[in-house]
Design an enzyme around this catalytic site. Structure first.
Site, short mmCIF file in Angstrom:
data_model
loop_
_atom_site.label_atom_id
_atom_site.label_comp_id
_atom_site.label_asym_id
_atom_site.label_seq_id
_atom_site.Cartn_x
_atom_site.Cartn_y
_atom_site.Cartn_z
N HIS A 51 35.09 -0.74 -49.14
CA HIS A 51 35.05 0.20 -50.27
C HIS A 51 36.05 -0.28 -51.33
CE1 HIS A 51 34.66 4.32 -52.04
NE2 HIS A 51 35.94 4.17 -52.34
N ASP A 53 37.84 0.43 -55.06
CA ASP A 53 38.15 1.48 -56.02
C ASP A 53 38.46 0.87 -57.39
OD1 ASP A 53 38.01 3.93 -54.40
OD2 ASP A 53 39.63 2.99 -53.25
N GLY A 163 46.37 7.76 -50.04
CA GLY A 163 47.46 8.40 -49.31
C GLY A 163 47.64 9.89 -49.59
N ASP A 193 35.41 10.62 -49.16
CA ASP A 193 36.47 9.68 -49.57
C ASP A 193 37.75 10.45 -49.87
OD1 ASP A 193 37.98 7.62 -50.63
OD2 ASP A 193 36.66 7.25 -52.34
C1 DX5 Z 1 41.05 7.64 -54.18
C2 DX5 Z 1 40.12 6.54 -53.75
C3 DX5 Z 1 40.05 6.34 -52.29
C4 DX5 Z 1 41.34 5.93 -51.63
C5 DX5 Z 1 41.33 6.50 -50.25
O1 DX5 Z 1 40.85 7.88 -55.52
O2 DX5 Z 1 38.82 6.79 -54.21
O3 DX5 Z 1 39.01 5.44 -51.95
O4 DX5 Z 1 41.50 4.53 -51.54
O5 DX5 Z 1 42.60 6.40 -49.71
P1 DX5 Z 1 43.06 7.37 -48.53
O6 DX5 Z 1 42.11 7.17 -47.40
O7 DX5 Z 1 44.43 6.87 -48.24
O8 DX5 Z 1 43.04 8.77 -49.06
ZN ZN Z 2 37.22 5.49 -53.40
#
Ligand code: DX5
Ligand code: ZN
Length: 239
Positions: A51, A53, A163, A193
């Site tokens: 994935h 971002d 996080g 997500d």
């Molecule tokens: C947040 C992102 C996520 C993030 C998830 O805006 O879209 O994909 O990387 O990270 P965790 O699993 O740490 O919440």
């Molecule tokens: Zn994401």
């Protein structure tokens, strides 16, 4: 650059989902000084997809990366790649991520002027088109577009940072969409997500999530293989 058909993953989304929900590690918190190594480590650890971002510093406060990094990951990865676009005017660039070989391009409903047109343009490249929905957006906003997309990504944190803590409102949205999918026999994949950890993954899988994004729970675990294995087994117990 190779053509999309040549550069897209050889493993299909159906194949990776054959045994139940999967964890897609988010690269956001990985060591970008060793990007290809990180992708290889995740694949060796059993990641069934990656994935990515993409953030522009406008739709969300953080600026991450764009096409150059997505292309580099695409070259390094043999598993499916999802590009999660957290950008203003995603309709301007969504097709280029599909052309770069993303298997899924995910665009936020918030601020998308013509969702159907953008989803169709992504799909025309042979790429899956998913709609993402932020925590404060009612789930009803995506309902008119369920026939035009291949999946919905429910954000369980405010988009922008890894996080953060899981927001349980995502569970109601997931189960609502799961029921709608069943009633209308829609071939939709449901994703979630944000804030996924061993304490939350069972509940999202139980509510219908199949493509489960996990950033910090994998990248900060110190043992990618154990983290992915443990999270996926908790998800599959509850699916
Ligand atoms: C947040 C992102 C996520 C993030 C998830 O805006 O879209 O994909 O990387 O990270 P965790 O699993 O740490 O919440
Ligand atoms: Zn994401």
């Amino acid at each position: 650059m190779s053509t999309p058909a040549e550069s897209r993953s050889v493993t299909s989304i159906e194949t990776i989902l054959a045994d139940g929900p999967v964890v897609l590690p988010a690269l956001l918190l990985c060591d970008f000084g060793h990007l290809a190594d990180e992708v290889a480590r995740l694949e060796a650890a059993g990641a069934r997809g990656i994935h990515l971002d993409v953030m522009d510093g406008r739709f969300v406060p953080q600026l991450t990366y764009g096409m150059v990094v997505v292309e580099a990951v695409r070259r390094a990865a043999s598993v499916p790649v999802e590009v999660h676009m957290m950008v203003d005017e995603p309709e301007q660039t969504a097709v280029s991520y599909a052309q770069a070989g993303a298997d899924i391009v995910t665009v936020h409903i918030e601020g998308l002027p013509d969702p159907t047109a953008t989803l169709k343009a992504i799909a025309a490249e042979g790429c899956r088109a998913h709609l993402a929905i932020s925590p404060n957006t009612p789930v009803e906003r995506v309902e008119p577009f369920l026939d035009d997309c291949d999946g919905i990504l429910i954000m369980s944190v405010e988009p922008g940072f890894g996080g953060q803590s899981f927001q349980p409102s995502a569970l109601t949205k997931l189960s609502h969409l799961r029921d709608l999918r069943h009633r209308r026999s829609l071939p939709l994949h449901l994703g979630v997500d944000g804030g996924i950890a061993s304490s939350t993954i069972g509940s999202v899988a139980h509510a219908g999530a199949e493509l489960i994004v996990a950033g910090s729970a994998v990248i900060r675990s110190g043992d990618y293989a154990a983290a992915i294995r443990d999270l996926e087994s908790l998800a599959r117990e509850q699916a």
